[in-house]
Design an enzyme around this catalytic site. Structure first.
Site, short mmCIF file in Angstrom:
data_model
loop_
_atom_site.label_atom_id
_atom_site.label_comp_id
_atom_site.label_asym_id
_atom_site.label_seq_id
_atom_site.Cartn_x
_atom_site.Cartn_y
_atom_site.Cartn_z
CB SER A 161 -33.29 69.86 1.66
OG SER A 161 -34.26 69.48 0.72
CG ASP A 324 -39.91 67.22 5.41
OD1 ASP A 324 -40.58 67.62 4.44
OD2 ASP A 324 -38.66 67.09 5.37
CG HIS A 357 -38.50 70.19 3.32
ND1 HIS A 357 -37.95 68.95 3.52
CD2 HIS A 357 -37.64 70.85 2.48
CE1 HIS A 357 -36.82 68.84 2.83
NE2 HIS A 357 -36.60 69.99 2.21
CG ASP A 359 -40.07 72.77 11.31
OD1 ASP A 359 -40.08 73.90 11.83
OD2 ASP A 359 -41.08 72.04 11.23
#
Length: 379
Positions: A161, A324, A357, A359
């Site tokens: 991220s 996501d 997200h 994951d």
């Protein structure tokens, strides 16, 4: 050493890095910076086995291990960091650094500098006098930490991220110092859609009357704004499938919301309280500064994404998550394809799972073999 093996658990300690006379990307001056960092494994005599892990928006440098035997949960990527794992601590020296303006400046396990920090020139919290910072500034502080350790070149830099933004920026800003770059659930630039989504996170804080233009440190903090922001972030990080499976007893015609306008659904009460627990260490201004750093992201901080990517020498890997909803796979795929167009080495694979997200955090072990092969083969 900061790492030990006890009862089959990696034990780690938080360390402090001090940096003075730092100039930000936009030319502002910070007289002093303090950041926390953690490490796992040992640096070899050649100092060429270092891997930097860059953390996500609400995370910290606590990527693996526990602070004590009693800790209930390890760091967020414990599944892939440790002896015999893809980020093998028997082979690599893994380290990670808390970012500037970390979301949780009041967390005793986080060391950060930001608007809640005391400005040495005034003796009061910086507030909005703190300079706007960018992902490039996060990277610059990490480079200073790396140099203080005597490391000249990274075997790899990897992050999920917001950490993926830092990893990509590393490969551009210091192309001769990065051999491999791994972007997990990331992007190459904050496009219009992403910028608007991030702004939605900021709005509840800006609308909270207790925010007072960021000048609230000796008064009641904007707790409701922080709570609403964290609720938005946490919902967007999860997939519809996971939320529906978690709240499987939800029914649209629950009695309380049916009979009273202010009546609440059970799932909303539960979700709010789970998010409220996360407000304990968070700071409204820090959240706003983090949001802005992500909105400002353009890999390379130049005129275009392609211009920035052209500087990369590292072998690259992109691992977006198929489900996501926050940083959709197209953002990583666009960056990967531009790298290929530029004749760079780049690989792409999607993480399949039901977390959305997240994951990139909880399902990363599904890519363990692929990740290990990427790290072990020549750049």
């Amino acid at each position: 050493m900061s790492l030990s093996q006890g009862a089959n658990k990696l034990l780690v300690t938080k360390k402090r890095f001090e940096l003075r006379d730092f100039t930000t990307f936009n030319g502002r001056f910070l007289p002093e910076i303090s950041l926390g960092w953690e490490s796992w494994g040992s640096l070899n005599s050649r100092k060429d086995n270092a891997i930097l892990v860059t953390h996500y928006f609400s995370g910290s440098s606590h990527a693996a291990g526990r602070y004590s035997e009693e800790d209930p949960l390890p760091g967020y990527w414990d599944a892939i960091i440790g002896p015999g794992k893809p980020l093998d601590t028997d082979r690599y020296f893994i380290f990670s650094c808390d970012t500037l303006v970390n979301q949780e400046p009041f967390n005793p396990q986080v060391i950060t500098t930001g608007p809640a920090t005391i400005n040495p020139e005034t003796g009061r919290p910086w507030g909005l006098d703190f300079p706007v910072v960018t992902i490039a500034d996060f990277v610059a502080t990490q480079k200073a930490l790396m140099e203080s350790l005597g490391i000249e070149r990274l075997h790899a830099v990897i992050g999920p991220s917001m950490g993926s933004l830092q990893a990509l920026q590393w490969a551009i800003d210091f192309p001769d110092a990065v051999e491999r770059m791994v972007s997990v659930i990331g992007m190459g630039e904050a496009d219009a859609w992403t910028c608007l989504g991030l702004q939605q996170w900021a709005e509840p804080i800006l609308a909270d009357p207790n925010w007072r233009q960021g000048d609230y440190y000796d008064q009641k903090a904007p707790e409701q704004g922080v709570l609403q922001t964290l609720m938005q972030i946490n919902r967007q990080a999860l997939s519809p499938e996971l939320i529906n499976r978690t709240f499987f007893q939800h029914h649209p015609l629950e009695q309380e919301p049916l009979e009273q306008l202010l009546g609440e659904y059970r799932l909303i009460k539960r979700f709010r309280e789970e998010c409220r627990a996360r407000t304990k260490f968070a700071d409204a201004n820090h959240l706003l500064y983090l949001i802005r750093a992500n909105q400002l992201f353009l890999a390379g901080q130049g005129s275009s994404l392609k211009e920035g990517l052209a500087k990369i020498k590292a072998k690259c890997l992109f691992l977006p998550a198929t489900q996501d909803q926050m940083l959709q796979p197209y953002l990583a795929k666009q960056t990967h394809e531009l790298l290929l167009e530029l004749g760079k080495k780049s690989f792409y694979r999607e993480i399949e799972g039901s977390w959305g997200h997240l994951d990139g955090i909880y399902t990363i072990s599904s890519q363990a073999d692929f990740l290990q092969e990427f790290l072990e083969t020549d750049a």
